[in-house]
Design a protein around this motif. Structure first.
Motif, short mmCIF file in Angstrom:
data_model
loop_
_atom_site.label_atom_id
_atom_site.label_comp_id
_atom_site.label_asym_id
_atom_site.label_seq_id
_atom_site.Cartn_x
_atom_site.Cartn_y
_atom_site.Cartn_z
N TRP A 1 0.97 -1.17 -0.09
CA TRP A 1 0.02 -0.09 0.00
C TRP A 1 1.08 1.27 0.06
N MET A 2 1.54 1.56 -1.16
CA MET A 2 2.25 2.65 -1.24
C MET A 2 2.21 3.10 -2.71
N TRP A 3 2.77 4.41 -2.85
CA TRP A 3 2.96 4.86 -4.11
C TRP A 3 4.35 5.27 -4.28
N LYS A 4 4.87 4.50 -5.30
CA LYS A 4 6.33 4.83 -5.79
C LYS A 4 6.70 5.43 -6.95
N VAL A 5 7.51 6.54 -6.98
CA VAL A 5 7.73 7.49 -7.90
C VAL A 5 9.00 7.71 -8.30
N GLN A 6 9.02 7.52 -9.74
CA GLN A 6 10.42 7.67 -10.43
C GLN A 6 10.52 8.97 -11.40
N HIS A 7 11.48 9.80 -11.12
CA HIS A 7 11.65 11.10 -11.83
C HIS A 7 12.53 10.62 -12.94
N PRO A 8 12.56 11.41 -14.10
CA PRO A 8 13.49 11.48 -15.33
C PRO A 8 14.95 11.43 -15.02
N SER A 9 15.17 12.22 -13.74
CA SER A 9 16.70 12.63 -13.44
C SER A 9 17.02 11.28 -12.89
N GLY A 10 16.11 10.17 -12.24
CA GLY A 10 16.70 9.12 -11.84
C GLY A 10 16.26 8.98 -10.45
#
Ligand code: CUA
Length: 318
Positions: free
Chosen positions: A110-119
């Motif tokens: 139960w979580m949100w994992k976020v990935q940015h273009p910068s890595g």
């Protein structure tokens, strides 16, 4: 700013202002209708009460015809206007403006994992720059979730097995609540987080300060090698596999005669479910990477494949 701003959370994005305008508009229209009906009901009840001398009987012909046509046409027009107003807002929510910053979100119990273009990667937090359109490309690792930021009036279901997208342009810096708004199991109510909106320069500094190092596309390139993709898709590979340079956004002819555009969902399917869209002219040699590449690996791989389409100038600028 609208008269209801004290009742609702801040209007922190362009979409929030538009959604509230629709809400207030529909509410105002409903109030007008309500008042008209109320006045007529009360008025007629008084005028035609038992024992009153008011004239009863047939109305003049023009009342029953012109007035009838008039109010039917007017209501139809207003209903169509509301439909156009709300649906155009909803459609524009699915297509981010060109050049939007792309951030990937993977939901799971139960979580949100976020990935940015910068890595940069984060969990239950989403840092984003102020005044810049941000496109969210989202998927789920397990069941259906829904990404909900009340201050942006933004809610988009996050589904397993495909990408959904939405976008926002934040209007004011600050920290805003993030919720899951689709019941997804025991800890659904705890599947919360925060969206942090910062000045673009601060966001750039924040992204650089993250320990994850390489950009998402570079992480994808490493995954491309470590999972053995380069064995068949590499420049010197002996196996006949579709060339991947410039694949993103290209029209692809499939073995079953369909033609599709290679968007993110297509690339994801090609990795996890290659039988779904077999490219015309190639043997079905590609194995499925379901269970081998995680959703985050797949996001990185897709970012790498997209970077292969980038014009050389952009690459040099990095
Ligand atoms: Cu995830 Cu509810």
């Amino acid at each position: 700013m609208n008269p209801f701003s004290r009742l609702f959370s801040a209007e922190a994005s362009t979409g929030a202002a538009r959604t509230d305008a629709i809400f207030v508009g529909v509410l105002a229209f409903s109030v007008v209708i309500l008042l008209v009906v109320l006045v007529l009901v009360v008025g007629f009840a008084a005028i035609y009460r038992r024992g009153s001398k008011a004239r009863r009987g047939d109305l003049p012909a023009w009342v029953s015809r012109e007035v009838e046509i008039g109010w039917t046409a007017a209501t139809l027009f207003i209903a169509l206007f509301i439909f156009w107003w709300a649906s155009s807002a909803q459609f524009s929510q699915w297509t981010a403006p060109p050049g939007a910053l792309e951030i990937h979100v993977v939901g799971r119990q139960w979580m949100w994992k976020v990935q940015h273009p910068s890595g940069a990667r984060e969990i239950n937090m989403l840092h984003a720059p102020l005044g810049v359109p941000v496109r969210l490309v989202m998927t789920s690792q397990d069941v259906i979730h829904s990404f909900y930021v009340p201050a942006f009036r933004m809610k988009q279901d996050v589904l397993p097995g495909r990408y959904t997208e939405t976008w926002f342009k934040a209007l004011r810096p600050g920290t805003y609540d993030l919720y899951c708004s689709e019941y997804c199991g025991l800890d659904h109510s705890a599947m919360t987080g925060h969206v942090v909106i910062m000045a673009p320069a601060d966001y750039a500094r924040w992204a650089r300060a993250q320990p994850d190092g390489d950009s998402l596309a570079t992480q994808g390139q490493a995954t491309f090698v470590s999972l053995g993709c380069s064995g068949c898709h590499g420049v010197e590979a002996k196996v006949a596999a579709p060339p991947l340079t410039g694949v993103y956004g290209r029209r692809v002819a499939l073995a079953d005669g369909r033609r599709v555009t290679a968007d993110e969902t297509y690339l994801r399917d090609a990795i996890l479910d290659p039988a779904k869209n077999r490219v015309a002219g190639y043997a079905p040699a590609m194995p499925s990477y379901q269970g081998v590449a995680s959703e985050e690996d797949t996001v990185a791989l897709v970012a790498y494949l997209k970077s292969l389409s980038a014009p050389p100038a952009t690459e040099a600028a990095r």
